[in-house]
Motif scaffolding. Structure first.
Motif, PDB file in Angstrom:
ATOM      1  N   ASP A  86      -6.334  -1.798  -4.479  1.00 43.43           N
ATOM      2  CA  ASP A  86      -5.659  -2.268  -3.266  1.00 43.43           C
ATOM      3  C   ASP A  86      -6.636  -3.108  -2.452  1.00 43.43           C
ATOM      4  OD1 ASP A  86      -4.025  -2.731  -1.126  1.00 43.43           O
ATOM      5  OD2 ASP A  86      -3.491  -0.633  -0.782  1.00 43.43           O
ATOM      6  N   GLU A  87      -6.496  -4.397  -2.551  1.00 49.80           N
ATOM      7  CA  GLU A  87      -7.357  -5.355  -1.856  1.00 49.80           C
ATOM      8  C   GLU A  87      -8.838  -5.063  -1.989  1.00 49.80           C
ATOM      9  OE1 GLU A  87      -6.182  -6.953   1.832  1.00 49.80           O
ATOM     10  OE2 GLU A  87      -4.125  -6.321   1.496  1.00 49.80           O
ATOM     11  N   GLN A 107      -7.184   0.721   0.028  1.00 49.38           N
ATOM     12  CA  GLN A 107      -7.529  -0.408   0.890  1.00 49.38           C
ATOM     13  C   GLN A 107      -8.530   0.015   1.959  1.00 49.38           C
ATOM     14  OE1 GLN A 107      -4.076  -1.988   2.786  1.00 49.38           O
ATOM     15  NE2 GLN A 107      -5.081  -3.890   3.339  1.00 49.38           N
ATOM     16  N   GLY A 115      -2.998  -2.633   6.584  1.00 51.32           N
ATOM     17  CA  GLY A 115      -4.380  -3.086   6.716  1.00 51.32           C
ATOM     18  C   GLY A 115      -4.512  -4.442   7.392  1.00 51.32           C
ATOM     19  N   SER A 136       0.827  -1.205   0.000  1.00 48.88           N
ATOM     20  CA  SER A 136       0.000   0.000   0.000  1.00 48.88           C
ATOM     21  C   SER A 136       0.858   1.250   0.000  1.00 48.88           C
ATOM     22  CB  SER A 136      -0.924   0.014   1.215  1.00 48.88           C
ATOM     23  OG  SER A 136      -1.768  -1.101   1.209  1.00 48.88           O
TER      24      SER A 136
HETATM   25 MG   LIG Z   1      -2.028  -2.640   2.325  1.00 49.47          MG
END
Ligand SMILES: [Mg+2]
Ligand SMILES: Nc1ncnc2c1ncn2[C@@H]1O[C@H](COP(=O)(O)OP(=O)(O)OP(=O)(O)O)[C@@H](O)[C@H]1O
Lengths: 332, 503
Positions: free
Chosen positions: B162-163, B86, B396, B44
């Motif tokens: 991002d995710e 995220q 995260g 990230s």
């Molecule tokens: Mg991350």
């Protein structure tokens, strides 16, 4: 305390590195205070005398200082209490009412006054905590009610404490180690509050509620009870300030603390507390109150006319805010 | 092929934490480039540098062959780099349409046009969400979709995901993959960060693995497999994702739910969980699973039905009562409900059970707290500088571990996990499964809500499937399969169309 980084090759960090933003955040309020003291010392010859210093402290104790502690607790939970000035007046009036007019001994009278302050705070707190009403509005309502009650009980006349309340006036003018009693009381309250906020479960939860109430609730914490309690604390401390006001002047008056809530909020905010909750400390709040006290004192010594004083007060609040704002900026 | 963007020797430190130690990364037009690595590896952070959210300490960003000098995210956006972060960055009180066009709102808003435009974006990509709905009231998965739609509504040459699938169910994740393939066909460079490696392998062209802020390597997807990627990520081969279950005795009935219902979201649900049992709750997003959990936990009011704990009827008025009775819930919305993000890791970890770290006067025993939490965070392989640091400084996946630590510390009798491994890396996932197994072996009753089918299959003794607010059936281990689960989840027929937005 050992610090530890788990996983892979990342190094173990032994000491938390120096953080510029954090440093400024912690000490900016103190910095303003120091500058102010230096200016005051250079500007006038009378400022840095023991007599004057104690005078400032006594004014802070009777004015914003003690109430600022209660306000800090409320603001930490992301609330606001506009009723403190009015409850102070009610406290001062009830002092006279219970002790002089109802002839209750001060050993019962004083606790009764504090209890009355607690009751006022409890009413605001219960509505805010259990019905989720906005604290701004509820405390505004209490502000009107408490001021009204102080007029009702005093019938609009100052109540002279006289002989029945002699013990109170003695406290107001009394000294211990040459320091006025109200200042001792203020110091005591700040110490207790500081310990509560930093070392107890209660303090930790109060701050967390202001930062993310939902997460705290879902951690199984009885949030409404904590929220209600801060208004009770604020009410008790406002009533205490009322007693001190009565003890210094020898009368219970409904005209005490008009507009005080604004100074109290200013002291807390100058002390770096965030109106968005979760951030603020006792020492900085005390310094915030002292800054306001020194400002007033300095302007009186320097002969700044009353109307101008208000303008300068506004300026100092704005400057403090700007400093705190720049800290948040640096942080990001 | 020429790269659209090249990142060269990127370094970034936070205080003493070196998040990136000289990373190279490039994105070509018309490719899906997966960025992989453990929690806290720096994925990230690298993307935030690319998006202009933060500036690197060292290194260069080369866009179209020229060195770019971003002063902020606006500059990056202007050069066509769009980010799906995220952590959701939505305005909860605004509508879906307003959120999608936030930052591009005209001075005078024509509501009809705005809603139509937003509706078109959502439709074009096949999302079934009304543009007028208030974002804060949507379940977290749909909020994620709004966040995605926000990025898709803009002209993009590079899109970073991002995710995005951490909270999405299989079906929505597949739809998202189709979108990525569409974007790739249009020549957009797509960066895809995910801990669901099987999904990554379905779409990615190239993969770059980071470890502790350094590049381990970049490989073509066709030249590698999941096992190799995992060993690149964690630095060793991993034996099995799902650890062997310890011998566990199924005991008495801990939880029984009778005819639980609320509005149209939950329609008369009956089930029970025994001590030592791990029961899964599967189904599509919006099928009422989270609502059931919140009612059992006292966080939402119960309209009809009863909840029994150890045979006694409970009348919970708040989560406070629930925790006292021994019921724990790990919520799905980490940022909003799971952590007080500006507060230290240790404070968050002990918040649900402060009795263990306070004396009888309410004073906190700091040394006990530090010791207990250090132990826990080690077990969870939480990567942090110091347990006194705020949770906001964590990656995260590590934030998720803090929420896990909190409920492991609380140690109730019935533990409900709502998406327990959201955004957690493979290694830690396996650890967490082991810990959940251990909880069951210790005689606790466990209920797991998850949109990741493999997770449910891997750890549950049986799976209850919800669809449209009702229990549609139960699966036992021999019947564990995607088809069976989906079949039940959509049993009511309309689920396919309405499941996602009928919340
Ligand atoms: Mg991350
Ligand atoms: N604002 C911050 N302050 C301090 N440290 C930070 C901050 N943001 C990130 N870090 C640290 O930088 C490292 C890399 O974090 P990053 O968020 O890039 O990880 P990630 O690879 O995205 O992990 P995840 O898979 O868990 O999302 C972590 O060790 C994290 O603790």
């Amino acid at each position: 305390m050992s610090s530890k980084a788990t996983g892979g090759t990342s190094e173990v960090i032994e000491k938390r590195p120096f953080d510029k933003a954090e440093f400024i955040e912690k000490y900016s309020t103190f910095g303003i205070f120091l500058i102010l003291v230096v200016v005051a010392t250079l500007w006038t010859d009378t400022f840095l005398t023991e007599r004057n210093m104690l005078n400032v402290l006594r004014q802070v104790a009777a004015g914003t200082g003690i109430m600022a502690v209660g306000m800090l607790f409320v603001i930490l939970t992301r609330g606001i209490d506009l009723s403190v000035g009015s409850i102070q007046a009610l406290g001062s009036v009830l002092c006279g009412y219970y002790i002089v007019q109802l002839d209750i001994s001060i050993w019962f009278g004083i606790p009764l006054v504090l209890l009355s302050g607690a009751a006022c705070g409890a009413i605001t707190g219960l509505f805010v905590a259990y019905l989720s009403l906005p604290s701004f509005v509820m405390s505004l309502a209490m502000m009107a009610m408490a001021r009204g009650l102080s007029l009702v009980y005093s019938q609009g006349q100052p109540i002279v404490l006289g002989k029945a309340g002699a013990a109170i006036t003695e406290f107001g003018s009394g000294r211990f180690l040459n320091v006025p009693m109200p200042v001792w009381l203020m110091a005591f309250i700040f110490i207790v509050a500081g310990i509560t906020l930093n070392f107890t479960k209660y303090g930790r939860i109060i701050k967390a509620i202001g930062s993310n109430e939902e997460a705290v609730r879902l951690s199984g914490i009885n949030v409404p009870r904590y929220v209600a309690s801060v208004y009770v604390i604020s009410g008790v401390l406002a009533a205490t300030a009322g007693i001190i006001a009565a003890s210094r002047t020898g009368i219970g008056s409904s005209q005490v603390g008009v507009g005080a809530e604004l100074n109290v909020i200013a002291a807390v905010v100058i002390g770096g507390a965030s109106l968005m909750g979760g951030r603020g400390g006792v020492i900085n709040t005390l310094i915030g109150a002292l800054i306001l006290g020194v400002m007033t004192n300095l302007m009186n010594l320097a002969g700044v006319p009353g109307y101008h004083q208000q303008v300068w007060m506004g300026v100092i609040i704005a400057v403090a805010m700007l400093l705190h704002f720049s800290v948040t900026k640096i942080k990001n | 092929m020429d790269a659209l963007v090249q990142l060269r020797g990127i370094k970034k430190s936070y205080g003493g934490v070196k998040a990136l130690r000289g990373v190279d990364f490039d994105i070509r037009p018309g490719e899906i480039h997966a960025l992989l690595g453990e929690n806290g590896a720096g994925k990230s952070t690298l993307m935030k540098v690319l998006g202009g959210d933060i500036s690197a300490n060292e290194g260069t960003i080369i866009v179209d062959g020229k060195t770019a000098n971003y002063r902020g995210p606006a500059d990056a956006k202007a050069s066509g780099i769009q980010m799906i972060h995220q952590e959701l960055a939505l305005a909860p009180d605004l509508s879906v349409a307003e959120n999608i066009y936030l930052g591009a709102l005209p001075t005078v808003i024509k509501w009809r046009d705005l809603n139509r435009a937003a509706g078109e974006v959502l439709d074009r990509f096949g999302f079934d969400i009304g543009p007028r709905e208030i974002v804060g009231k949507l379940p977290i998965a749909l909020q994620q979709i709004v966040e995605i739609a926000k990025a898709l509504s803009k002209k993009a040459r590079i899109i970073v995901f991002d995710e995005p699938t951490a909270v999405l169910s299989g079906k929505d994740a597949e739809r998202l993959h189709e979108i990525m393939l569409q974007l790739r066909a249009q020549g957009v460079g797509v960066v895809y960060i995910s801990h669901r490696l099987d999904e990554v392998f379905e779409v990615a062209d190239r993969m770059t693995v980071l470890k502790d802020g350094e590049t381990v390597g970049t490989i073509d997807a066709k030249d590698t497999d999941v096992a190799q990627i995992i060993s690149m990520m964690v630095g060793r081969r991993m034996s099995a994702m799902f650890p062997e279950k310890p011998e566990t005795e199924i005991g008495h009935e801990v939880l029984r739910v009778e005819n639980l219902g609320r509005g149209r979201k939950v329609l008369g649900v009956n089930f029970s969980v025994r001590a030592g049992e791990i029961v899964g709750l599967g189904g599509l997003v919006g099928s009422g699973r989270t609502e059931v959990a919140k009612m059992i936990f006292g966080a939402d009011p119960i309209e009809t039905g009863k909840v029994y704990l150890n045979g006694e009827e409970l009348r919970l008025k708040s989560p406070h009562d629930a925790v006292r009775a021994g019921i724990n819930l790990l919520p799905e919305d980490r940022k909003g409900e799971g952590v007080v993000i500006d507060f230290p890791i240790k404070v968050n970890s002990t918040m649900a059970m402060m009795g263990k770290i306070t004396n009888k006067f309410g004073f906190i025993r700091h040394s006990t707290e530090s010791r207990d939490i250090t132990e826990l965070t080690d077990q969870l392989t939480l990567k942090c500088g110091h347990i006194g640091d705020p949770v906001s400084t964590l990656s995260g996946g590590n934030q998720q571990k803090v929420v896990l630590a909190k409920w492991m510390f609380a140690g109730g009798e019935l533990i409900i996990f709502d998406e327990p491994t959201r955004g957690v890396d493979v290694g830690a996932k396996s650890e967490i499964y082991g810990l959940i197994n251990q909880m069951a072996a210790d005689g606790k009753a466990v209920l797991v809500i998850s949109s990741e089918h493999q997770e449910l299959f891997g750890i549950c003794d049986r799976i209850l499937v919800m669809g449209n607010g009702a229990l549609q059936g139960e699966l036992l281990p021999p019947d564990f399969s995607d088809e069976n689960l989906l079949h039940l989840a959509m049993a009511s027929g309309v689920a396919e169309q309405n499941g996602a937005n009928d919340v």
